[in-house]
Design a protein around this motif. Sequence first.
Motif, short mmCIF file in Angstrom:
data_model
loop_
_atom_site.label_atom_id
_atom_site.label_comp_id
_atom_site.label_asym_id
_atom_site.label_seq_id
_atom_site.Cartn_x
_atom_site.Cartn_y
_atom_site.Cartn_z
N SER A 1 1.59 0.44 -8.45
CA SER A 1 1.25 0.28 -9.87
C SER A 1 -0.21 0.62 -10.15
CB SER A 1 1.54 -1.15 -10.32
OG SER A 1 2.91 -1.42 -10.22
N GLY A 2 -0.88 1.26 -9.19
CA GLY A 2 -2.25 1.70 -9.41
C GLY A 2 -3.33 0.73 -8.97
N GLU A 3 -2.95 -0.39 -8.36
CA GLU A 3 -3.96 -1.31 -7.84
C GLU A 3 -4.72 -0.60 -6.72
OE1 GLU A 3 -0.04 -3.54 -8.43
OE2 GLU A 3 -0.68 -1.69 -7.48
N THR A 4 -5.98 -0.96 -6.53
CA THR A 4 -6.77 -0.33 -5.48
C THR A 4 -7.60 -1.36 -4.71
OG1 THR A 4 -8.66 0.11 -6.93
CG2 THR A 4 -7.01 1.87 -6.71
N TYR A 5 -7.91 -0.98 -3.50
CA TYR A 5 -8.87 -1.71 -2.68
C TYR A 5 -9.69 -0.64 -1.95
CZ TYR A 5 -11.10 -4.19 1.06
OH TYR A 5 -12.06 -4.67 1.92
N THR A 6 -11.01 -0.74 -2.02
CA THR A 6 -11.89 0.22 -1.37
C THR A 6 -12.59 -0.43 -0.19
OG1 THR A 6 -12.26 1.38 -3.45
CG2 THR A 6 -13.86 1.78 -1.69
N GLU A 7 -12.54 0.26 0.95
CA GLU A 7 -13.21 -0.19 2.17
C GLU A 7 -14.21 0.89 2.57
OE1 GLU A 7 -13.95 -2.65 5.55
OE2 GLU A 7 -12.74 -3.08 3.78
N ASN A 8 -15.50 0.52 2.58
CA ASN A 8 -16.52 1.46 3.03
C ASN A 8 -16.50 1.55 4.55
OD1 ASN A 8 -17.67 2.14 0.46
ND2 ASN A 8 -18.57 0.12 0.43
N PHE A 9 -16.82 2.72 5.09
CA PHE A 9 -16.89 2.89 6.53
C PHE A 9 -17.93 1.91 7.09
CE2 PHE A 9 -15.61 7.67 6.95
CZ PHE A 9 -14.42 7.41 6.31
N PRO A 10 -17.65 1.31 8.22
CA PRO A 10 -18.67 0.45 8.85
C PRO A 10 -19.90 1.29 9.20
CG PRO A 10 -16.52 0.16 9.90
CD PRO A 10 -16.41 1.34 8.97
N GLN A 11 -21.03 0.64 9.15
CA GLN A 11 -22.29 1.35 9.48
C GLN A 11 -22.52 1.49 10.95
OE1 GLN A 11 -24.03 2.96 7.23
NE2 GLN A 11 -22.66 2.20 5.66
N CYS B 1 0.85 -1.18 0.00
CA CYS B 1 0.00 0.00 0.00
C CYS B 1 0.89 1.24 0.00
CB CYS B 1 -0.92 0.00 1.22
SG CYS B 1 -1.97 1.45 1.32
N ALA B 2 0.84 2.00 -1.09
CA ALA B 2 1.63 3.22 -1.19
C ALA B 2 0.96 4.38 -0.47
CB ALA B 2 1.86 3.58 -2.66
N GLY B 3 -0.34 4.27 -0.26
CA GLY B 3 -1.08 5.30 0.44
C GLY B 3 -2.56 5.04 0.37
N TYR B 4 -3.30 5.94 0.99
CA TYR B 4 -4.75 5.82 0.92
C TYR B 4 -5.42 7.18 1.04
CZ TYR B 4 -4.80 5.90 6.12
OH TYR B 4 -4.64 6.22 7.44
N LEU B 5 -6.61 7.27 0.46
CA LEU B 5 -7.46 8.45 0.56
C LEU B 5 -8.64 8.09 1.42
CD1 LEU B 5 -8.20 11.37 -0.37
CD2 LEU B 5 -9.59 10.25 -2.13
N ALA B 6 -8.79 8.80 2.53
CA ALA B 6 -9.96 8.62 3.39
C ALA B 6 -10.95 9.72 3.00
CB ALA B 6 -9.57 8.72 4.85
N SER B 7 -12.03 9.33 2.33
CA SER B 7 -13.06 10.28 1.93
C SER B 7 -14.09 10.34 3.06
CB SER B 7 -13.73 9.85 0.63
OG SER B 7 -14.82 10.70 0.36
N LEU B 8 -14.08 11.44 3.78
CA LEU B 8 -15.01 11.59 4.90
C LEU B 8 -16.43 11.79 4.38
CD1 LEU B 8 -12.70 13.93 6.98
CD2 LEU B 8 -12.87 11.43 7.08
N THR B 9 -16.57 12.53 3.29
CA THR B 9 -17.89 12.75 2.71
C THR B 9 -18.40 11.51 1.98
OG1 THR B 9 -16.85 13.76 0.77
CG2 THR B 9 -17.62 15.26 2.50
N GLY B 10 -17.51 10.75 1.38
CA GLY B 10 -17.89 9.53 0.67
C GLY B 10 -17.96 8.31 1.57
N ARG B 11 -17.48 8.44 2.82
CA ARG B 11 -17.52 7.38 3.82
C ARG B 11 -16.84 6.10 3.33
NH1 ARG B 11 -19.57 7.99 8.29
NH2 ARG B 11 -20.28 5.86 8.58
N ARG B 12 -15.63 6.30 2.78
CA ARG B 12 -14.84 5.15 2.30
C ARG B 12 -13.37 5.50 2.33
NH1 ARG B 12 -17.48 7.05 -2.32
NH2 ARG B 12 -19.05 5.47 -1.96
N VAL B 13 -12.54 4.46 2.29
CA VAL B 13 -11.10 4.62 2.19
C VAL B 13 -10.65 3.84 0.96
CG1 VAL B 13 -8.86 4.29 3.31
CG2 VAL B 13 -10.87 4.81 4.70
N VAL B 14 -9.87 4.49 0.11
CA VAL B 14 -9.34 3.84 -1.08
C VAL B 14 -7.84 3.67 -0.87
CG1 VAL B 14 -9.04 3.94 -3.58
CG2 VAL B 14 -11.12 4.88 -2.53
N TYR B 15 -7.40 2.41 -0.78
CA TYR B 15 -5.99 2.06 -0.62
C TYR B 15 -5.44 1.80 -2.02
CZ TYR B 15 -7.39 1.28 4.20
OH TYR B 15 -7.89 1.45 5.48
N PHE B 16 -4.20 2.21 -2.29
CA PHE B 16 -3.66 2.00 -3.63
C PHE B 16 -2.20 1.56 -3.55
CE2 PHE B 16 -2.86 6.36 -2.55
CZ PHE B 16 -1.55 6.56 -2.94
N GLY B 17 -1.81 0.82 -4.59
CA GLY B 17 -0.44 0.33 -4.70
C GLY B 17 0.40 1.16 -5.63
#
Length: 133
Positions: free
Chosen positions: A123-133, A105-121
């Motif tokens: 080479s551009g690979e991504t994994y998205t985790e939605n905030f728990p409800q 994981c090279a970094g991540y964007l925590a979108s507070l308004t979108g309620r998700r975190v996008v982790y990226f590698g």
Amino acid sequence: MDARLTTIAQTCLVGSYDNSMSFPDVVAAMVAAGFESYFVDYRTNTRTHYLPSGEALVLPNPEDDGPVSELFDGAAITAAIRWAQSGAADYTYAAFSRRVAEAGCAGYLASLTGRRVVYFGRSGETYTENFPQ
């Protein structure tokens, strides 16, 4: 960025690393202050905080989270996220950051308004985790 917002961002950053603030605590404080997202860059060891106006504040991470592995291991990143969400007594944000960097994981964007975190590698690979409800 005004001094009050800078203080809130710095408090959240340090609170993550010294384990005085959980992820939900950080999200609540940043949303209340008006931030829309923040970006963690493990390659530069920085965290950038964004306001809806486009203003941004870049702060250095208090610790070096180590080198970012070349290969993105989505399963290892997911396991680290589940560990963070579990409330395990041995959890620390610093250890989480080292684990995800070691998993590519090279970094991540925590979108507070979108309620998700996008982790990226690297080479551009991504994994998205939605905030728990």
